[in-house]
Design a protein around this motif. Structure first.
Motif, mmCIF file in Angstrom:
data_model
loop_
_atom_site.group_PDB
_atom_site.id
_atom_site.type_symbol
_atom_site.label_atom_id
_atom_site.label_comp_id
_atom_site.label_asym_id
_atom_site.label_seq_id
_atom_site.Cartn_x
_atom_site.Cartn_y
_atom_site.Cartn_z
ATOM 1 N N ASN A 1 -12.017 -1.181 -11.047
ATOM 2 C CA ASN A 1 -12.727 -1.412 -12.289
ATOM 3 C C ASN A 1 -12.257 -0.969 -13.536
ATOM 4 N N LEU A 2 -10.952 -0.812 -13.959
ATOM 5 C CA LEU A 2 -10.526 -0.105 -14.883
ATOM 6 C C LEU A 2 -10.515 -1.274 -16.097
ATOM 7 N N VAL A 3 -10.648 -2.358 -15.719
ATOM 8 C CA VAL A 3 -11.149 -3.428 -17.031
ATOM 9 C C VAL A 3 -12.202 -4.321 -16.253
ATOM 10 N N TYR B 1 1.704 -6.736 -10.861
ATOM 11 C CA TYR B 1 0.753 -6.788 -9.849
ATOM 12 C C TYR B 1 -0.586 -5.727 -9.867
ATOM 13 N N GLU B 2 0.083 -4.569 -10.191
ATOM 14 C CA GLU B 2 -1.122 -3.436 -10.175
ATOM 15 C C GLU B 2 -1.938 -3.950 -10.950
ATOM 16 N N ASP B 3 -1.829 -4.689 -12.124
ATOM 17 C CA ASP B 3 -3.018 -5.056 -13.066
ATOM 18 C C ASP B 3 -4.135 -5.977 -12.608
ATOM 19 N N VAL B 4 -3.609 -6.492 -11.329
ATOM 20 C CA VAL B 4 -4.695 -7.038 -10.406
ATOM 21 C C VAL B 4 -5.209 -6.439 -9.220
ATOM 22 N N LEU B 5 -4.591 -5.451 -9.157
ATOM 23 C CA LEU B 5 -4.892 -4.532 -7.607
ATOM 24 C C LEU B 5 -5.881 -3.193 -8.041
ATOM 25 N N VAL B 6 -4.872 -2.000 -8.313
ATOM 26 C CA VAL B 6 -5.600 -1.117 -8.542
ATOM 27 C C VAL B 6 -6.625 -1.281 -9.872
ATOM 28 N N VAL B 7 -6.345 -1.969 -10.697
ATOM 29 C CA VAL B 7 -7.127 -2.032 -11.991
ATOM 30 C C VAL B 7 -8.556 -2.772 -11.582
ATOM 31 N N ARG B 8 -8.413 -3.781 -10.613
ATOM 32 C CA ARG B 8 -9.405 -4.893 -9.926
ATOM 33 C C ARG B 8 -10.406 -3.666 -9.315
ATOM 34 N N TRP C 1 3.394 -5.707 -21.633
ATOM 35 C CA TRP C 1 4.482 -5.480 -22.456
ATOM 36 C C TRP C 1 5.401 -4.534 -21.919
ATOM 37 N N ARG C 2 4.859 -3.589 -21.237
ATOM 38 C CA ARG C 2 5.730 -2.607 -20.479
ATOM 39 C C ARG C 2 6.635 -3.329 -19.580
ATOM 40 N N ILE C 3 6.196 -4.519 -18.946
ATOM 41 C CA ILE C 3 6.761 -5.014 -17.796
ATOM 42 C C ILE C 3 8.076 -6.116 -18.482
ATOM 43 N N MET D 1 0.765 -1.212 -0.058
ATOM 44 C CA MET D 1 -0.013 0.193 0.096
ATOM 45 C C MET D 1 0.937 1.339 0.056
ATOM 46 N N ASP D 2 0.159 2.498 -0.246
ATOM 47 C CA ASP D 2 0.984 3.738 -0.106
ATOM 48 C C ASP D 2 1.639 3.575 1.156
ATOM 49 N N ALA D 3 3.116 4.229 1.334
ATOM 50 C CA ALA D 3 3.679 4.336 2.425
ATOM 51 C C ALA D 3 4.058 3.141 3.141
ATOM 52 N N SER E 1 10.140 1.704 -11.829
ATOM 53 C CA SER E 1 8.974 2.074 -10.989
ATOM 54 C C SER E 1 7.910 2.089 -12.054
ATOM 55 N N PHE E 2 6.867 1.566 -11.720
ATOM 56 C CA PHE E 2 5.441 1.560 -12.526
ATOM 57 C C PHE E 2 4.586 2.345 -12.249
ATOM 58 N N LYS E 3 4.166 3.283 -13.133
ATOM 59 C CA LYS E 3 3.184 4.394 -12.672
ATOM 60 C C LYS E 3 1.834 4.033 -13.476
ATOM 61 N N VAL E 4 1.042 5.061 -13.348
ATOM 62 C CA VAL E 4 -0.130 4.869 -14.394
ATOM 63 C C VAL E 4 0.202 4.899 -15.633
ATOM 64 N N PRO E 5 -0.042 3.629 -16.426
ATOM 65 C CA PRO E 5 0.379 3.538 -17.736
ATOM 66 C C PRO E 5 0.014 4.690 -18.910
ATOM 67 N N THR E 6 1.110 4.871 -19.579
ATOM 68 C CA THR E 6 1.029 5.971 -20.547
ATOM 69 C C THR E 6 -0.128 5.483 -21.745
ATOM 70 N N ASN F 1 9.656 -1.379 -8.587
ATOM 71 C CA ASN F 1 8.899 -0.798 -7.512
ATOM 72 C C ASN F 1 7.605 -0.514 -7.908
ATOM 73 N N ARG F 2 6.444 -1.240 -7.586
ATOM 74 C CA ARG F 2 5.414 -1.819 -8.202
ATOM 75 C C ARG F 2 5.457 -2.519 -9.441
ATOM 76 N N SER F 3 4.509 -3.024 -10.062
ATOM 77 C CA SER F 3 4.906 -4.142 -11.048
ATOM 78 C C SER F 3 3.578 -4.550 -12.000
HETATM 79 P P1 AMP Z 1 3.545 6.022 -7.024
HETATM 80 O O1 AMP Z 1 4.234 4.776 -6.815
HETATM 81 O O2 AMP Z 1 3.233 6.551 -5.310
HETATM 82 O O3 AMP Z 1 4.451 6.751 -7.591
HETATM 83 O O4 AMP Z 1 2.353 5.837 -7.640
HETATM 84 C C1 AMP Z 1 2.100 5.369 -8.718
HETATM 85 C C2 AMP Z 1 0.531 5.248 -8.965
HETATM 86 O O5 AMP Z 1 0.400 4.507 -10.516
HETATM 87 C C3 AMP Z 1 -0.098 4.489 -7.963
HETATM 88 O O6 AMP Z 1 -1.179 5.092 -7.638
HETATM 89 C C4 AMP Z 1 -0.494 3.196 -8.831
HETATM 90 O O7 AMP Z 1 -1.596 2.503 -8.418
HETATM 91 C C5 AMP Z 1 -0.487 3.637 -10.137
HETATM 92 N N1 AMP Z 1 -0.344 2.557 -11.299
HETATM 93 C C6 AMP Z 1 0.823 1.518 -11.569
HETATM 94 N N2 AMP Z 1 0.418 0.756 -12.403
HETATM 95 C C7 AMP Z 1 -0.745 0.903 -12.882
HETATM 96 C C8 AMP Z 1 -1.594 0.273 -13.561
HETATM 97 N N3 AMP Z 1 -1.331 -0.660 -14.490
HETATM 98 N N4 AMP Z 1 -2.775 0.970 -13.952
HETATM 99 C C9 AMP Z 1 -3.367 2.056 -13.202
HETATM 100 N N5 AMP Z 1 -2.578 2.748 -12.222
HETATM 101 C C10 AMP Z 1 -1.446 2.127 -12.296
#
Ligand code: AMP
Ligand code: MG
Length: 267
Positions: free
Chosen positions: A135-137, A125-132, A105-107, A65-67, A90-95, A121-123
């Motif tokens: 409801n992003l898909v 697995y975000e695609d079965v976490l935040v995405v789930r 693909w990006r992984i 989780m954050d922090a 580090s994997f952020k919100v996908p472009t 740093n994130r991976s």
């Molecule tokens: P941070 O790690 O604090 O810089 O935040 C990165 C943000 O990107 C987090 O809120 C993640 O949930 C979000 N993020 C990472 N991967 C994905 C993804 N595949 N789909 C949507 N959001 C993502």
């Protein structure tokens, strides 16, 4: 560490895992910090050997989780290693371009090459976490991803990558304290993101999503470890110990050189 590994055959419940214990180390915080310094040095030597030998590939996945301490783990566990040969992705919100492809693909592009350690740093697995949770898909799409991820990681392992996955497990109260610390300290303020509070509001949903992925994607070849993460020193210690143990198990050798040093005279 065996205690914290999620065994594929046994279903786990996150509620059974405490976030603030430090039972596998019989010493105090200051002893733990001292031990970490030793491990840092061992890691430095082993990483150099990994790079020199150029055979193994090591992938370290950090989720939480954050922090929860993903950034802190990178800073403290890898302190002192040669930046040549260690890389953080580090994997952020996908472009838009990333979204136009499949989620792996990006992984895949960021996985380690021979002799390299890569820390995610994130991976994926975000695609079965935040995405789930958000409801992003549709559900029928993310549900298939557990099996896809298992297969993807299996392929990486069969092709010579070693994978270690750490879930930094913090308590909701500890997260609150860390957010507050970010607000109170001007040097940490930049880390505070108001959107993190929106994620926090879905705490239970995220815990459920984590529990599911831990049960579905911890395999013999790519295990998950549930790291109690309320105590930063203990979190660092457990992860550093696991990395050192794993690298030692490679039984690496410095590559042979056909040159006989005694025959060389440098003018
Ligand atoms: P941070 O790690 O604090 O810089 O935040 C990165 C943000 O990107 C987090 O809120 C993640 O949930 C979000 N993020 C990472 N991967 C994905 C993804 N595949 N789909 C949507 N959001 C993502
Ligand atoms: Mg953040």
């Amino acid at each position: 560490m065996e205690h914290y590994r999620v065994k594929p055959e046994k279903e786990i419940h996150l509620k059974d895992y405490e976030t603030n214990e430090s039972s596998a180390f019989d010493g105090k915080k200051k002893d733990g910090k001292k031990r970490l310094l030793e491990l840092n040095e061992e890691l430095e030597t082993l990483q150099e050997l990994l790079y020199a030998e150029g055979k193994h590939k090591l992938l370290v996945v950090l989720q939480g989780m954050d922090a929860a301490g993903k950034d802190g783990t990178v800073r403290h566990v890898f302190e002192g290693v040669n930046p040549q040969g260690v890389r953080v992705s580090s994997f952020k919100v996908p472009t838009a371009e990333e979204l136009a492809h499949d989620y792996l693909w990006r992984i895949h592009k960021q996985t380690p090459r021979s002799g390299e350690i890569v820390i995610f740093n994130r991976s994926h697995y975000e695609d079965v976490l935040v995405v789930r949770v958000k409801n992003l898909v549709p559900e029928k799409v993310w549900k298939k991803r557990y099996a896809q991820i298992r297969e993807f990681e299996k392929m990486l392992v069969e092709e010579g990558t070693t994978i270690l996955k750490f879930f930094l497990h913090i308590g909701k109260e500890e997260q609150k304290a860390r957010f507050q610390a970010r607000l109170d300290d001007p040097t940490k303020h930049w880390k505070f993101n108001p959107d993190d509070l929106k994620v926090r509001a879905f705490w239970e949903d995220y815990q459920q999503a984590y529990e599911d992925l831990l049960n579905k994607t911890s395999t013999e070849e790519a295990p998950w470890y549930i790291i109690p993460a309320d105590k930063k020193w203990y979190r660092n210690l457990l992860i550093a110990e696991t990395l050192v143990k794993t690298l030692k198990s490679f039984q690496m050798q410095y590559p042979a050189n056909s040159v006989d040093p005694s025959t060389i005279h440098i003018e």
